[in-house]
Design a protein around this motif. Sequence first.
Motif, mmCIF file in Angstrom:
data_model
loop_
_atom_site.group_PDB
_atom_site.id
_atom_site.type_symbol
_atom_site.label_atom_id
_atom_site.label_comp_id
_atom_site.label_asym_id
_atom_site.label_seq_id
_atom_site.Cartn_x
_atom_site.Cartn_y
_atom_site.Cartn_z
ATOM 1 N N ARG A 109 23.945 17.177 16.422
ATOM 2 C CA ARG A 109 24.520 17.229 17.766
ATOM 3 C C ARG A 109 24.325 15.899 18.485
ATOM 4 N NH1 ARG A 109 23.697 22.475 21.359
ATOM 5 N NH2 ARG A 109 24.984 23.195 19.624
ATOM 6 N N GLY A 110 23.176 15.278 18.300
ATOM 7 C CA GLY A 110 22.930 13.983 18.924
ATOM 8 C C GLY A 110 23.885 12.922 18.409
ATOM 9 N N ARG A 111 24.115 12.900 17.104
ATOM 10 C CA ARG A 111 25.036 11.921 16.522
ATOM 11 C C ARG A 111 26.467 12.170 17.001
ATOM 12 N NH1 ARG A 111 21.441 12.805 12.213
ATOM 13 N NH2 ARG A 111 22.780 14.402 11.280
ATOM 14 N N THR A 112 26.830 13.448 17.159
ATOM 15 C CA THR A 112 28.158 13.776 17.676
ATOM 16 C C THR A 112 28.284 13.329 19.128
ATOM 17 O OG1 THR A 112 28.298 15.691 16.204
ATOM 18 C CG2 THR A 112 29.803 15.633 18.077
ATOM 19 N N ALA A 113 27.230 13.564 19.915
ATOM 20 C CA ALA A 113 27.237 13.128 21.314
ATOM 21 C C ALA A 113 27.402 11.619 21.415
ATOM 22 C CB ALA A 113 25.948 13.575 22.008
ATOM 23 N N LEU A 114 26.786 10.891 20.505
ATOM 24 C CA LEU A 114 26.910 9.435 20.501
ATOM 25 C C LEU A 114 28.359 9.026 20.255
ATOM 26 C CD1 LEU A 114 25.815 6.564 20.516
ATOM 27 C CD2 LEU A 114 25.162 6.874 18.108
ATOM 28 N N ARG A 115 29.035 9.695 19.320
ATOM 29 C CA ARG A 115 30.443 9.367 19.054
ATOM 30 C C ARG A 115 31.302 9.618 20.287
ATOM 31 N NH1 ARG A 115 29.478 11.976 14.040
ATOM 32 N NH2 ARG A 115 30.773 13.766 14.599
ATOM 33 N N VAL A 116 31.043 10.725 20.975
ATOM 34 C CA VAL A 116 31.803 11.045 22.190
ATOM 35 C C VAL A 116 31.514 10.025 23.284
ATOM 36 C CG1 VAL A 116 32.103 12.759 24.023
ATOM 37 C CG2 VAL A 116 31.943 13.503 21.629
ATOM 38 N N LEU A 117 30.251 9.658 23.420
ATOM 39 C CA LEU A 117 29.879 8.699 24.454
ATOM 40 C C LEU A 117 30.490 7.329 24.171
ATOM 41 C CD1 LEU A 117 28.286 8.592 27.052
ATOM 42 C CD2 LEU A 117 26.247 7.987 25.729
ATOM 43 N N ARG A 118 30.531 6.940 22.916
ATOM 44 C CA ARG A 118 31.189 5.671 22.557
ATOM 45 C C ARG A 118 32.672 5.712 22.911
ATOM 46 N NH1 ARG A 118 28.368 5.112 16.616
ATOM 47 N NH2 ARG A 118 26.628 3.716 17.186
ATOM 48 N N ALA A 119 33.302 6.882 22.712
ATOM 49 C CA ALA A 119 34.715 7.014 23.082
ATOM 50 C C ALA A 119 34.898 6.793 24.579
ATOM 51 C CB ALA A 119 35.234 8.399 22.672
ATOM 52 N N HIS A 120 34.024 7.412 25.387
ATOM 53 C CA HIS A 120 34.121 7.232 26.841
ATOM 54 C C HIS A 120 33.837 5.783 27.227
ATOM 55 C CE1 HIS A 120 34.892 11.108 28.802
ATOM 56 N NE2 HIS A 120 34.350 11.642 27.722
ATOM 57 N N LEU A 121 32.916 5.145 26.531
ATOM 58 C CA LEU A 121 32.630 3.743 26.812
ATOM 59 C C LEU A 121 33.857 2.881 26.526
ATOM 60 C CD1 LEU A 121 30.506 1.678 27.684
ATOM 61 C CD2 LEU A 121 29.763 1.553 25.314
ATOM 62 N N THR A 139 39.882 12.081 24.108
ATOM 63 C CA THR A 139 38.486 11.865 23.756
ATOM 64 C C THR A 139 38.165 12.438 22.384
ATOM 65 O OG1 THR A 139 37.952 12.029 26.111
ATOM 66 C CG2 THR A 139 36.121 12.116 24.563
ATOM 67 N N ALA A 140 38.670 13.635 22.114
ATOM 68 C CA ALA A 140 38.421 14.249 20.801
ATOM 69 C C ALA A 140 38.991 13.387 19.678
ATOM 70 C CB ALA A 140 39.018 15.652 20.761
ATOM 71 N N GLU A 141 40.190 12.865 19.884
ATOM 72 C CA GLU A 141 40.801 12.011 18.863
ATOM 73 C C GLU A 141 40.021 10.714 18.697
ATOM 74 O OE1 GLU A 141 44.855 11.457 19.974
ATOM 75 O OE2 GLU A 141 45.466 13.496 19.417
ATOM 76 N N GLU A 142 39.614 10.115 19.808
ATOM 77 C CA GLU A 142 38.876 8.852 19.756
ATOM 78 C C GLU A 142 37.523 9.038 19.062
ATOM 79 O OE1 GLU A 142 38.339 4.689 20.898
ATOM 80 O OE2 GLU A 142 40.084 6.002 20.891
#
Length: 208
Positions: A109-121, A139-142
């Motif tokens: 879950r932490g690694r997934t959160a990082l991918r989502v946060l990178r997308a927002h960044l 965001t999901a696609e990114e």
Amino acid sequence: MVLRDDRQGAAEHGHRVTAAIACHVARAGGTVDELARLLLHPDHEGGRHARHIALRSGQARALDYIRRVWASASAAVAGTRVVESRQQAYEVLAALRDRIETTPWRGERGRTALRVLRAHLNFAEVAGGPLHHASERQTAEEAGVSRTTLRVVYETVLKPQGWLRRLRVGHGREGSTWYLGDGSAHRHGVPVPLSRFRTTQSPPRPGT
């Protein structure tokens, strides 16, 4: 379909222009009534979207829309400091990227959160500051995750820990308005206000 897409694109552009004007009025210490008078004035080019709503759905519906935009703009501007230059905004985002990349992200879950946060960044860098727009689909696609997974990491990791704040929920194809935080709640264990990384840049313009 093409005409419908054109209308949708024009509406999204009109909303972003309206949101940018609302942010400027809020930063200048204006009021929602002043914003409404500005947008509904027939000679103000930036008010075309609000006036179109008034013409199509009535004055009351247009005023409701303006109040919603004002609430989002006020939330974004309140307690923030002015970014003196675009370069300063990029420095803020660079510091946020460093913090994100050096934070331990444990488990799947932490690694997934990082991918989502990178997308927002990435979206924030395009927008020119922490305030940005993003839909679930984008965001999901990114991030390369499903929308269901995206919602889980929003609610269980990123929002509670102070990495993301949703200022306005999007509707239809209109993306939500987000503010990228610095994870203060993650470090201190309790929700706290976003720190010195706040900025007041306007919502992004299409194509920038």
